[in-house]
Each structure stands twice: as structure tokens, then as C-alpha cells.
Design a protein around this motif. Structure first.
Motif, short mmCIF file in Angstrom:
data_model
loop_
_atom_site.label_atom_id
_atom_site.label_comp_id
_atom_site.label_asym_id
_atom_site.label_seq_id
_atom_site.Cartn_x
_atom_site.Cartn_y
_atom_site.Cartn_z
N CYS A 71 0.63 14.73 -7.36
CA CYS A 71 1.29 15.85 -7.15
C CYS A 71 1.41 16.53 -8.48
CB CYS A 71 2.89 15.69 -6.53
SG CYS A 71 2.78 15.34 -4.91
N LEU A 72 1.59 16.13 -9.72
CA LEU A 72 1.80 16.76 -10.75
C LEU A 72 0.51 17.37 -11.53
CD1 LEU A 72 4.04 14.16 -12.53
CD2 LEU A 72 4.94 16.43 -11.58
N TYR B 167 8.14 16.23 -9.24
CA TYR B 167 7.33 17.15 -8.86
C TYR B 167 7.97 17.94 -8.24
CZ TYR B 167 7.11 14.29 -4.53
OH TYR B 167 7.39 13.71 -3.22
N SER B 168 9.14 18.08 -7.58
CA SER B 168 9.92 18.96 -6.99
C SER B 168 10.45 20.21 -7.94
CB SER B 168 11.21 18.69 -6.40
OG SER B 168 10.64 17.67 -5.02
N ILE C 182 0.78 -1.29 -0.22
CA ILE C 182 -0.17 -0.13 0.00
C ILE C 182 0.96 1.46 0.21
CG2 ILE C 182 -1.59 1.44 1.31
CD1 ILE C 182 -2.89 -1.44 2.14
N CYS C 183 1.84 1.15 0.87
CA CYS C 183 2.87 2.54 0.98
C CYS C 183 3.66 2.69 -0.44
CB CYS C 183 3.91 2.00 2.11
SG CYS C 183 3.29 2.13 3.80
N LEU C 184 4.02 1.74 -0.87
CA LEU C 184 4.76 1.96 -2.41
C LEU C 184 3.69 2.21 -3.32
CD1 LEU C 184 7.66 -0.72 -2.02
CD2 LEU C 184 7.55 1.56 -1.28
N VAL C 185 2.72 1.36 -3.64
CA VAL C 185 1.82 1.74 -4.63
C VAL C 185 1.21 3.21 -4.41
CG1 VAL C 185 -0.09 1.08 -6.10
CG2 VAL C 185 1.34 -0.80 -5.37
N GLY C 186 0.74 3.32 -3.12
CA GLY C 186 0.06 4.74 -2.86
C GLY C 186 1.13 5.86 -3.18
N GLY C 187 2.50 5.49 -2.67
CA GLY C 187 3.59 6.76 -2.94
C GLY C 187 3.71 7.11 -4.28
N LEU C 188 3.52 6.07 -5.36
CA LEU C 188 3.69 6.23 -6.69
C LEU C 188 2.30 7.13 -7.18
CD1 LEU C 188 4.91 5.82 -9.26
CD2 LEU C 188 3.73 3.67 -9.49
N TYR C 189 1.44 6.53 -6.58
CA TYR C 189 -0.08 7.17 -7.07
C TYR C 189 0.05 8.80 -6.81
CZ TYR C 189 -2.35 3.00 -8.75
OH TYR C 189 -2.93 1.85 -9.11
N VAL C 190 0.28 9.07 -5.49
CA VAL C 190 0.37 10.22 -4.75
C VAL C 190 1.46 11.31 -5.48
CG1 VAL C 190 1.23 11.61 -2.85
CG2 VAL C 190 -0.64 9.79 -2.60
N SER C 191 2.62 10.75 -6.05
CA SER C 191 3.63 11.40 -6.59
C SER C 191 2.94 11.94 -8.08
CB SER C 191 4.67 10.45 -7.09
OG SER C 191 5.38 10.26 -5.74
N LEU C 192 2.04 10.90 -8.89
CA LEU C 192 1.60 11.33 -9.75
C LEU C 192 0.34 12.47 -9.61
CD1 LEU C 192 1.14 7.69 -11.54
CD2 LEU C 192 2.69 9.85 -12.20
N SER D 243 3.14 15.76 -1.57
CA SER D 243 4.30 15.22 -1.47
C SER D 243 4.65 14.49 0.00
CB SER D 243 5.36 16.22 -1.87
OG SER D 243 5.75 17.23 -0.60
N SER D 244 3.95 15.14 1.10
CA SER D 244 4.42 14.55 2.44
C SER D 244 3.95 13.32 2.41
CB SER D 244 3.60 15.56 3.33
OG SER D 244 4.27 16.63 3.40
N VAL D 245 2.57 13.02 1.79
CA VAL D 245 2.10 11.59 1.87
C VAL D 245 3.10 10.54 1.32
CG1 VAL D 245 0.05 10.17 1.32
CG2 VAL D 245 -0.38 12.50 1.83
#
Length: 445
Positions: A263-264, A393-394, A251-261, A276-278
Motif C-alpha cells: 500500500c505504501l 497507509y491510512s 497466509i492471511c496474516l503474512v499476506g496482510g503484512l505484505y499487502v500493507s507494505l 487495503s481491502s485485501v
């Protein structure tokens, strides 16, 4: 330890003295430096007074709380200028700091739970009382109900464990509990606080509606409560986590990827920083769930690094907001033409956010990538994508806000005050100074 608590309590009358705004800030800084003398690689049971004590994990979190709270005052000068209930603001801030101090230094699980929940109230008052828009009420309700929904099961789980173990002191945590329901009841409150993907929706709302001080304390310290609580209770859950850690790490890794997208896709600067904090805290949770020495040390490094970096970015967003009256990317364009010296700080903090050397974020990310890849080689693909998109995103945040054609007619032209540059320096300097003493983060286990 009790001495510092009494110092904070006796500062309450000072909050209501007129024109004591900067006196409060100086005292916060003084307490921070006094607390540095408590530092040691020892366990809990050296700096004990009454039922408060610190080990290295608590020490790092308390120092972070003191530091961020003193910088929150520096960032909130606007309340002093317009006389916007600044005495009440100082009082709320002090209550929040006392509750965080007690949370991190308590050696008893029930006392930890009590102050953990108490820290929610001043945060809620900050958002609802000093927020920017009418939607802050909705953001406050989100924050309150997400936390309340999962906090009652935790209290029931604490009573269950007391009945089984006979003590709630951390020192006597001997009995492992091999029950999935117990683990879920106890840990969901931490997952919401971290916040884990799926239970993260309160965070962007709270950040966007909060004043700069509310965003700073949320990003800097409140998100760390979840990671801290999981680390403290780890030894009780070991057998359960070994069975189900793959669920949380996925969940953390897949969610991290989704959230990074996600952000854009943001048009609001604060919303992008919040999402980005998530992603970053998802890595922290993944590191804790590996149950490895690397994972726990990397999570501690990342929590401190993210606390300073994210808080600094929210300060930058507020500096632009105070001048332009908007946080929209469409209006915050071409700022390098208006405030060229501020563009340097945008660059430094954005590069830290994408884990560029020599920031502490790089150390944290390297250790966490090590721990997750050693847990399973298949994590490599998702970790590579998360690292890549965090850079994307940064850079998007930096280039969109600093370059481009200036949006006409909405500014008061200003090059920034000394206070603002000092505020940003005090975020960035410790973030890059702590790299040279990385061993401080590895001796607490």
C-alpha cells in the motif's frame, strides 16, 4: 421475503423510464427501510417464504447490499448529466441487486451457488461498460477467469455432497466431510472472492478500472460473498479446518503484512484503497478459520464495517477524480486548499479505515485480534504489525492527498455539492452509529 424479491423484479420497467434516475434511488432507500422491519435475533426459519429466508447473518448482508446499491446511484450522477446510457446502468444495477438478494437469502446450497455466480455477470458489465480506460477489458478478463477457474470444482463438490447427504438445504447439513480435496474444491471460490493473499491480483486491477459504482459494489458487497459462503458451510468442514487452519491463518496474516507494505508503494489512490481491502479481508478470513465464537462475530462486524468504510473512500477518490481528471497522488496534492470541507471527510473515513474509535472497524479489529491471539499467542507479532501499518497507509493516504504544494493548472475549482456531502455522510454515519448496538452482531450463531 418473496415480497421484496417481487418488488425488485417489478422495478425493472422503471429502469427504462426516462428521468427516473432519482425515483429509482428513492425506491431503493424505501425498500431498505421496509426491510429493517424483518430484523430479529431469530434463526432462518421465522421469515420464510417459498425457499427464501433470513437469519441475522443474511439480514446484515442484505441490508448492506440495499444500502450500498442506493448510494451507488447517488454517486453516479455523472451518467445522468452526460446521458451515458443511464437507463441501462440502472437495469444492470437492479439485476446485480436481485442476484445479491437471492444469494444471501437462499436456504439451499445450489440456489446460493447459482446466484453467487450470476452476480459476476452484472459486475463484469459494469466494469467493461462504464470503466475509465482501455485496460478495463484486461481487468474484466482477470475477474472472469479467476472466478471461473475455481467455480467449476465447487459445482462438482456440491453434487458430491448432494449424493452423500441427500439434501442441499442448510437445515439438513448433518454430515461432516473429512476430505481435504472436497474442502479445497468447495472453498477456493470463496478464497478468491474474499480475496485471500495469493489469489488477490484480480482485485486491484478490477478496482482501478471500474467506475465508482463498480468499485463501491466490489468493496461493499462482492468481497463479503466469500466470507458469507465460508460461514454458511462451516459446519460441513469443521474436522478439515481444525487440521489445516494454521495454513490459512499464516497466509492471511503474512499476506496482510505484505499487502500493507505494498500500500505504501502505490501512486494511485484507488489502488491503495483496493490493496487495503485485501489486508482487512485477510483478517476476516483468519477470524473465520479460528472456528471460535469471537472469530465469527468479529468477521461479521468487520465485513459490515469494511463495506461502508471502503465504499466511502472510493467515493472520495472519485470526487477528486471528477475534478482533477487523475487519481495519481502526484496530482492529487494539497486538496485541503481547494476543498477544505472535503478534507474533513477524508480525515473521518481515513481514520475509520485505520480502526480509530468510535468506528465499527475498531470493534471488528478488537474482536478479531482477541480470537486470533486466543488461537495462538504467536499471532500477536503479525497482528501488531498489521494494525500499525494500517494506520501508516491510512495516514499516508490522508496527508499525501490533503497536504503539500498544489500541482498547478489542472482543476475546475469547486467546493463540492450537497449530493456529495450527503453521500459521504450516509457512509460514515451508519459506520459510527452501529458501534452503540454491538450485540446485534453476536446473536446469530
Amino acid at each position: 421475503m418473496m415480497g421484496f424479491l417481487m418488488t425488485l423484479i417489478f422495478m425493472i420497467p422503471l429502469s427504462f423510464v426516462n428521468f427516473s434516475f432519482w425515483a429509482n434511488q428513492c425506491l431503493y432507500m424505501l425498500i431498505t427501510f421496509m426491510f429493517f422491519f424483518q430484523f430479529g435475533f431469530s434463526s432462518f426459519y421465522v421469515n420464510i417464504s417459498y425457499f427464501w429466508g433470513v437469519d441475522l447473518l443474511s439480514f446484515m448482508m442484505i441490508i448492506l447490499s440495499f444500502w450500498i446499491c442506493s448510494l451507488m446511484i447517488m454517486a453516479s450522477e455523472k451518467f445522468l448529466k452526460v446521458n451515458y446510457y443511464y437507463n441501462l446502468f440502472m437495469f444492470i444495477l437492479l439485476v446485480l441487486l436481485i442476484s445479491l438478494y437471492c444469494t444471501f437469502s437462499s436456504m439451499n446450497l445450489f440456489v446460493f451457488y447459482l446466484f453467487f455466480e450470476m452476480s459476476l455477470i452484472p459486475t463484469l458489465v459494469l466494469i467493461v461498460g462504464w470503466g475509465y480506460q482501455p485496460e478495463r477489458i484486461q481487468a474484466g478478463v482477470y475477474l472472469l477467469f479467476y472466478t471461473l477457474l475455481v467455480s467449476l470444482p465447487m459445482m462438482v463438490a456440491i453434487f458430491y455432497y448432494y449424493n452423500m447427504n441427500g439434501s442441499l438445504d442448510y437445515f439438513f447439513f448433518l454430515n461432516e466431510v473429512n476430505l481435504l480435496m472436497f474442502f479445497l474444491c468447495m472453498s477456493m471460490v470463496f478464497m478468491v472472492k474474499v480475496p485471500m493473499y495469493f489469489v488477490h491480483l484480480w482485485l486491484p486491477k478490477a478496482h482501478v478500472e471500474a467506475p465508482v459504482s463498480g468499485s463501491m459494489i466490489l468493496a461493499g458487497v462482492m468481497l463479503k460473498l466469500g466470507g458469507y459462503g465460508l460461514m454458511r458451510l462451516m459446519e460441513v468442514f469443521v474436522s478439515v479446518i481444525l487440521k489445516i487452519s494454521w495454513v490459512y491463518i499464516s497466509i492471511c496474516l503474512v499476506g496482510g503484512l505484505y499487502v500493507s507494505l505494498i500500500c505504501l508503494r502505490q501512486s494511485d489512490i484507488k489502488s491503495l484503497i483496493a490493496y487495503s481491502s485485501v489486508a482487512h479481508m485477510g483478517l476476516v478470513l483468519g477470524g473465520i478459520m479460528t472456528l471460535s465464537y469471537w472469530g465469527l462475530s468479529g468477521s461479521l462486524v468487520m465485513m459490515v464495517a469494511h463495506g461502508l468504510c471502503s465504499s466511502g473512500l472510493f467515493c472520495l477518490a472519485n470526487i477528486s477524480y471528477e475534478r482533477l481528471g487523475s487519481r495519481s497522488f502526484y496530482i492529487n496534492k494539497g486538496l485541503i486548499n481547494l476543498m477544505p470541507s472535503m478534507a474533513l471527510w477524508w480525515f473521518l473515513l481515513s481514520s475509520s479505515n485505520m480502526a480509530a474509535p468510535p468506528s465499527l472497524n475498531l470493534v471488528g479489529e478488537l474482536i478479531l485480534i482477541n480470537s486470533l491471539v486466543s488461537w495462538s499467542f504467536y499471532c500477536m507479532v503479525l497482528l501488531a504489525l498489521i494494525s500499525f501499518f494500517s494506520a501508516v497507509y491510512s495516514l499516508y493516504l490522508y496527508s499525501y492527498s490533503q497536504h503539500g504544494k498544489i500541482f498547478g493548472g489542472l482543476y475546475s475549482f469547486s467546493l463540492g455539492s450537497t449530493r456529495e456531502y450527503l453521500l459521504l455522510f450516509l457512509h460514515w454515519f451508519p459506520l459510527n452509529l452501529l458501534v452503540v448496538k454491538g450485540e446485534y452482531f453476536t446473536f446469530w450463531l
